[in-house]
Design a protein around this motif. Structure first.
Motif, PDB file in Angstrom:
ATOM      1  N   LEU A  79       0.806  -1.176  -0.061  1.00 13.88           N
ATOM      2  CA  LEU A  79       0.142   0.024  -0.010  1.00 13.88           C
ATOM      3  C   LEU A  79       0.823   1.069  -0.088  1.00 13.88           C
ATOM      4  N   LEU A  80       0.460   2.039  -0.814  1.00 15.68           N
ATOM      5  CA  LEU A  80       1.246   3.656  -0.769  1.00 15.68           C
ATOM      6  C   LEU A  80       0.249   4.598  -0.539  1.00 15.68           C
ATOM      7  N   THR A  81       0.368   5.332   0.648  1.00 13.67           N
ATOM      8  CA  THR A  81      -0.466   6.524   0.814  1.00 13.67           C
ATOM      9  C   THR A  81      -0.107   7.695  -0.037  1.00 13.67           C
ATOM     10  N   THR A  82      -1.059   8.678  -0.380  1.00 15.27           N
ATOM     11  CA  THR A  82      -0.631   9.762  -1.271  1.00 15.27           C
ATOM     12  C   THR A  82      -1.393  10.989  -0.509  1.00 15.27           C
ATOM     13  N   ASP A  83      -1.327  12.083  -1.082  1.00 17.31           N
ATOM     14  CA  ASP A  83      -1.883  13.143  -0.502  1.00 17.31           C
ATOM     15  C   ASP A  83      -3.483  13.028  -0.286  1.00 17.31           C
ATOM     16  N   ASP A  84      -4.117  12.378  -0.998  1.00 22.51           N
ATOM     17  CA  ASP A  84      -5.349  12.168  -0.865  1.00 22.51           C
ATOM     18  C   ASP A  84      -6.108  10.774  -1.217  1.00 22.51           C
ATOM     19  N   GLY A  85      -5.213   9.896  -0.569  1.00 24.17           N
ATOM     20  CA  GLY A  85      -5.689   8.405  -0.474  1.00 24.17           C
ATOM     21  C   GLY A  85      -4.848   7.551  -0.399  1.00 24.17           C
ATOM     22  N   ILE A  86      -5.022   6.247  -1.069  1.00 20.11           N
ATOM     23  CA  ILE A  86      -3.968   5.060  -0.761  1.00 20.11           C
ATOM     24  C   ILE A  86      -4.085   4.341  -2.082  1.00 20.11           C
ATOM     25  N   ILE A  87      -3.091   4.002  -2.353  1.00 21.47           N
ATOM     26  CA  ILE A  87      -2.698   3.190  -3.642  1.00 21.47           C
ATOM     27  C   ILE A  87      -2.715   1.709  -3.343  1.00 21.47           C
ATOM     28  N   LEU A  88      -3.385   0.711  -3.928  1.00 21.75           N
ATOM     29  CA  LEU A  88      -3.245  -0.565  -3.432  1.00 21.75           C
ATOM     30  C   LEU A  88      -2.607  -1.410  -4.511  1.00 21.75           C
ATOM     31  N   LYS A  89      -1.714  -1.978  -3.998  1.00 19.61           N
ATOM     32  CA  LYS A  89      -0.776  -2.783  -5.330  1.00 19.61           C
ATOM     33  C   LYS A  89      -0.600  -4.241  -4.824  1.00 19.61           C
ATOM     34  N   ASP A  90      -0.768  -5.236  -5.691  1.00 16.59           N
ATOM     35  CA  ASP A  90      -0.283  -6.637  -5.470  1.00 16.59           C
ATOM     36  C   ASP A  90      -0.740  -7.063  -4.399  1.00 16.59           C
ATOM     37  N   ILE A  91      -2.221  -6.921  -3.894  1.00 15.78           N
ATOM     38  CA  ILE A  91      -3.003  -7.592  -2.922  1.00 15.78           C
ATOM     39  C   ILE A  91      -3.243  -8.916  -3.210  1.00 15.78           C
ATOM     40  N   SER A  92      -2.914  -9.735  -2.407  1.00 12.87           N
ATOM     41  CA  SER A  92      -3.271 -11.190  -2.513  1.00 12.87           C
ATOM     42  C   SER A  92      -3.762 -11.837  -1.185  1.00 12.87           C
ATOM     43  N   LEU A  93      -4.915 -12.617  -1.285  1.00 15.31           N
ATOM     44  CA  LEU A  93      -5.389 -13.263   0.010  1.00 15.31           C
ATOM     45  C   LEU A  93      -6.150 -14.540  -0.352  1.00 15.31           C
ATOM     46  N   LYS A  94      -6.372 -15.378   0.885  1.00 11.33           N
ATOM     47  CA  LYS A  94      -7.024 -16.319   0.609  1.00 11.33           C
ATOM     48  C   LYS A  94      -8.359 -16.314   1.311  1.00 11.33           C
ATOM     49  N   THR A  95      -9.360 -16.653   0.773  1.00  7.70           N
ATOM     50  CA  THR A  95     -10.886 -16.618   1.517  1.00  7.70           C
ATOM     51  C   THR A  95     -11.910 -17.380   0.855  1.00  7.70           C
ATOM     52  N   THR A  96     -12.734 -17.966   1.511  1.00  3.06           N
ATOM     53  CA  THR A  96     -13.936 -18.676   1.404  1.00  3.06           C
ATOM     54  C   THR A  96     -13.544 -19.615   0.348  1.00  3.06           C
ATOM     55  N   GLY A  97     -12.325 -20.473   0.562  1.00  2.00           N
ATOM     56  CA  GLY A  97     -11.900 -21.512  -0.286  1.00  2.00           C
ATOM     57  C   GLY A  97     -11.223 -20.996  -1.390  1.00  2.00           C
ATOM     58  N   GLY A  98     -11.127 -19.750  -1.922  1.00  2.00           N
ATOM     59  CA  GLY A  98     -10.429 -19.526  -3.013  1.00  2.00           C
ATOM     60  C   GLY A  98      -9.420 -18.504  -2.648  1.00  2.00           C
ATOM     61  N   SER A  99      -9.218 -17.767  -3.760  1.00  2.00           N
ATOM     62  CA  SER A  99      -7.998 -16.482  -3.502  1.00  2.00           C
ATOM     63  C   SER A  99      -8.707 -15.346  -4.205  1.00  2.00           C
ATOM     64  N   VAL A 100      -8.142 -14.129  -3.715  1.00  2.00           N
ATOM     65  CA  VAL A 100      -8.241 -13.002  -4.477  1.00  2.00           C
ATOM     66  C   VAL A 100      -6.976 -12.027  -4.642  1.00  2.00           C
ATOM     67  N   ARG A 101      -6.714 -11.560  -5.963  1.00  2.00           N
ATOM     68  CA  ARG A 101      -5.656 -10.758  -6.149  1.00  2.00           C
ATOM     69  C   ARG A 101      -6.369  -9.394  -6.499  1.00  2.00           C
ATOM     70  N   MET A 102      -5.723  -8.271  -6.224  1.00  2.00           N
ATOM     71  CA  MET A 102      -6.246  -7.068  -6.630  1.00  2.00           C
ATOM     72  C   MET A 102      -5.348  -5.917  -6.469  1.00  2.00           C
ATOM     73  N   ASN A 103      -5.496  -4.560  -7.529  1.00  2.00           N
ATOM     74  CA  ASN A 103      -4.920  -3.645  -7.450  1.00  2.00           C
ATOM     75  C   ASN A 103      -5.812  -2.647  -7.418  1.00  2.00           C
ATOM     76  N   GLY A 104      -5.608  -1.574  -6.795  1.00  2.00           N
ATOM     77  CA  GLY A 104      -6.457  -0.184  -7.118  1.00  2.00           C
ATOM     78  C   GLY A 104      -6.057   0.917  -6.169  1.00  2.00           C
ATOM     79  N   LYS A 105      -7.036   1.972  -5.822  1.00  2.00           N
ATOM     80  CA  LYS A 105      -6.674   3.217  -5.460  1.00  2.00           C
ATOM     81  C   LYS A 105      -7.922   3.564  -4.689  1.00  2.00           C
ATOM     82  N   LEU A 106      -7.682   4.232  -3.434  1.00  2.00           N
ATOM     83  CA  LEU A 106      -8.758   4.708  -2.678  1.00  2.00           C
ATOM     84  C   LEU A 106      -8.444   6.147  -2.596  1.00  2.00           C
TER      85      LEU A 106
END
Length: 807
Positions: free
Chosen positions: A585-612
């Protein structure tokens, strides 16, 4: 009366009468031989004068110096040969009284026992070339050698008195100016074999004591009153002077001074000591350049002070200064604040580097064992120094140990509030001093917090039992052994900021804090404050530092950025649980950048990139995600059905894989904002089932009243949706199941605007369940009668009927 006593009294009376007759006779002699005696006095004094000596008048004063003969000289004037050029009269005395040894006078010589000068001015002047009007006293050594008798008439002065005498020593070449108004100076002298000794009383007004007139005067316009002892040693050429005490103004001082007359020019060394001296009074005794710095500070109680002043009466340099001060339990006022219970031993000298010239640039103030309480924070500085009074630099070792809650007085609720725990500070610092305030300190060392509870205001974050260490290593900031606890969340962190000290003041927006974060369990709801905009005061533009440490810290926290490399074993958010979470995660002046998020949940997996992106009332997000083989029912349940009301976890089972490229809004409370989601959703269902989905069961009642559409098994489904706020655009898809096949396209309205077209073959798919050939199944899929149905909203109600628009 016995005869011997009568005889003794007669002898004594005769002697007294004889002396009286002698004195009267001498006085009459002087009176009737004034011209001759005046010439004798002039001749005697002129032997030591190379210039002009004028005595206006002379007359005897009967019995004033009994048994000596007293002469009163008026309008005495002494000038050197260069007077016409420089206009400085060496001596101008309205009244000069001399007591002359009676026996010496009969021998034809003058032996002066007492000189009294009243209403006079003494002006010792040296011009820029080094010429002095005191050259009027220079002797011709050759004459002394050729006529030794002249040297035998030297006068030994026994007593001296000065009243109302202005004394000035003005050395233009050496930049020295000493000026005194002598109210009263009286003493006597003795002449042992080693030289001479003197005791005298002094009462003068010190108008100027400028050892360097370019810097200003010490002890300016102060009255000096005291009794002195002085002595001269011919073998060493030293004059020693002592006063215990000398009152300077209202303060008593012990004075010891040495003047080395054997050297040319004369060297001097003066030692001054006072046991109890107020800071303001001490500053007023020093030169303006030093007092200007000292008067910005104050100590409420008297301090013990010593001062050594040494130098030469020649040249133009400053004297060497070495001043010490000592205090215990005092109150120190500094610009902008106060230090309570202040203790220190202080040293000031203008010779910090021995090889450099004396002066402000080479000055140092050392505070040894400085301790006290600053804004309720106890501290100790082993040795603190301020180097160079022209461009001051402060250095030292700062140590402190205190309850963390004591920081609240300093932070003033601008950054955080501490409860419980302890803080320990051990820092080496170096800082410029601008307008007598510490500015842009460069520090080395560590700050440690243990078991502290912290309310971090910018993020509305409450941390429990928090421990961490802040280390300053060269220009870098290293944060280690950080343990944060917020509710049930435990976070272990280590961080680093490269080039921190250079960026902290001049470019806080370039600060990048790199975090390595691990957590056995993290509940995102407890950190929901990070979704809201940071509570900050307006930042100051430009690179100028305000000098206020709290303002600057707030500025850095607001403008700086952080990158976080996270590893979380168990990540909780409301109903959602993920394991083995990895994220950058990278914080910016106005939010957060999400990079290379990976996790395991409900029997599977999720990968994600984004920005808040944070806003005042709503936080916007943009996410690209890949979902692999998650349990679709649990997945929808964990995310509160993604804001859907008609299509929920109760309608689904199976395993979902998907690609999503969506934007939306999330509130400060962490909930999805209604009708805010937009984007593209591609999904794949395996071994799925559609349960009690009202749009399908509604169609079933109309078209297939004898089929069970409440439990539709779906071996595989690929679907593509475009989300537009409260509407989901269903791109044409083939829906194949155990109960019904259909082609679906249209718009599903979450609130209104549903309009879906369904092409449904009446053939029962269960008849083809034995066929395994995909091509054959596709061929049979639309075999037979196909109905075309339209499900749409009209007047706020769902209507299902034949699709008359189908071609």
């Amino acid at each position: 009366m016995p005869n011997w006593l009568k005889i003794s009294l007669k002898v004594l009376a005769g002697l007294v009468l004889l002396v009286v007759l002698v004195v009267v006779g001498l006085s009459l002699y002087v009176t009737f031989n004034k011209a001759k005696v005046l010439k004798m006095v002039n001749d005697q004094l002129s032997k030591s004068v190379d210039g002009t000596l004028v005595i206006g008048d002379m007359h005897p004063t009967f019995f004033k110096g009994f048994p000596d003969v007293s002469l009163s000289l008026t309008d005495v004037l002494i000038r050197d040969k260069q007077f016409a050029r420089h206009k400085h009269t060496l001596l101008n005395a309205k009244e000069l009284n001399v007591s002359v040894n009676t026996a010496a006078l009969f021998r034809g010589t003058i032996d002066v026992n007492h000189i009294e000068i009243k209403n006079a001015a003494v002006d010792l002047y040296t011009d820029t070339s080094g010429y002095s009007n005191t050259s009027v006293f220079k002797k011709d050594n050759k004459k002394v050698k050729n006529n030794p008798s002249e040297s035998n008439s030297s006068t030994q002065l026994k007593k001296f008195t000065l009243e109302n005498v202005d004394f000035t020593l003005n050395d233009q070449k050496a930049h020295k100016l000493f000026s005194f108004g002598v109210n009263d100076l009286r003493g006597h002298m003795s002449y042992p074999d080693s030289g001479w000794r003197s005791d005298f009383h002094l009462d003068v007004m010190a108008k100027s004591m400028a050892f360097n007139s370019l810097r200003g005067s010490f002890i300016k316009n102060k009255r000096l009153v005291g009794d002195f002892k002085a002595g001269f040693n011919e073998s060493t050429g030293k004059i020693n002077v002592q006063a215990t005490p000398l009152n300077i103004g209202d303060d008593p001082f012990d004075i010891n001074a040495i003047f080395e007359t054997a050297k040319s020019p004369t060297n001097f060394s003066i030692h001054v000591a006072a046991d109890k001296l107020l800071w303001r009074n001490a500053g007023n005794l020093l030169a303006p350049n030093i007092n200007l710095a000292l008067k910005r500070f104050n100590l409420s109680k008297p301090i013990a002070v010593t001062a050594n002043i040494s130098g030469s009466f020649g040249g133009g340099s400053d004297p060497l200064l070495y001043v010490t001060a000592k205090t215990q339990g005092n109150t120190l006022s500094i610009p902008g604040s106060t230090i309570e219970n202040c203790n220190f031993e202080g040293i000031f000298t203008n010779s910090y580097v021995k090889s450099k010239p004396l002066g402000d640039e080479n000055s140092v103030i050392k505070l040894i064992g400085l301790s006290g309480t600053y804004n309720h924070l106890p501290f100790k500085i082993d040795t603190g120094s301020i180097i160079n009074l022209v461009k001051p630099i402060a250095t030292g070792n700062f140590r402190s140990n205190f309850p963390a809650a004591d920081l609240n007085y300093l932070l003033q609720d601008n950054v955080a509030k501490f409860t419980n725990g302890e803080a320990d500070i051990n820092l080496r610092y170096r800082a410029d001093i601008v307008d007598y305030k510490i500015n842009k300190p460069l520090v080395q060392g560590a700050i440690n917090f243990r078991d502290a509870d912290i309310n971090y205001f910018p993020r509305k974050l409450l941390l429990k039992k928090t421990s961490f260490a802040i280390n300053f290593v060269k220009n870098d900031l290293i944060l280690s052994n950080i343990r944060l606890q917020s509710g049930r969340s435990v976070v272990l962190m280590n961080g680093r900021v490269n080039n921190f000290l250079n960026l902290y003041y001049d470019a806080p927006e370039k600060i990048l804090l790199s975090w390595q974060i691990k957590s056995p369990q993290l509940y995102l709801a407890e950190f929901i404050g990070f979704l809201s905009a940071r509570n900050t005061t307006p930042t100051k533009t430009g690179t100028t530092n305000s000098g206020n440490i709290i303002d600057q810290l707030s500025n850095v926290l607001q403008r700086g950025k952080a990158e976080m490399h996270m590893e979380v074993d168990n990540l909780h958010y409301k109903k959602f649980l993920a394991t083995d979470t990895r994220a950058d995660l990278l914080t910016t002046d106005d939010g957060i950048i999400l990079k290379d998020i990976s996790l395991k949940t409900t029997g599977g997996s999720v990968r994600m990139n984004g920005k808040l992106t944070q806003g005042k009332s709503l936080n916007n997000f943009a996410v690209n995600s890949v979902i692999s083989s998650v349990n679709v029912r649990d997945f929808f349940y964990a995310f509160d059905n993604f804001g859907l009301t008609d299509f929920t976890a109760e309608n689904l089972k199976g395993y979902l894989s998907a690609k999503a490229n969506i934007t939306g809004g999330i509130t400060d409370a962490g909930s999805l904002a209604p009708q805010s989601i937009n984007g593209r959703l591609d999904l794949n269902l395996k071994n799925a089932a559609l349960l009690n989905f009202k749009p399908i069961t509604g169609v079933g009642k109309f078209a297939f009243p004898f089929r069970d559409l409440k439990n539709i098994a779906i071996p595989s489904l690929d679907a593509h949706f475009d989300v537009r706020g409260d509407k989901i655009i269903i791109n044409p898809l083939e829906f194949s199941s155990s109960v019904i096949n259909m082609d679906v396209a249209g718009v599903y309205g979450l609130t209104k605007g549903t309009d879906i077209a369904l092409d449904i073959p009446l053939r029962d798919p269960s008849k083809d369940k034995e066929i395994t050939d995909d091509a054959e199944l596709k061929k049979r899929r639309f075999k037979g009668i196909v109905v075309h149905i339209r499900a749409h909203e009209e007047g706020g109600k769902m209507k299902i009927g034949w699709n008359s628009n189908h071609k």
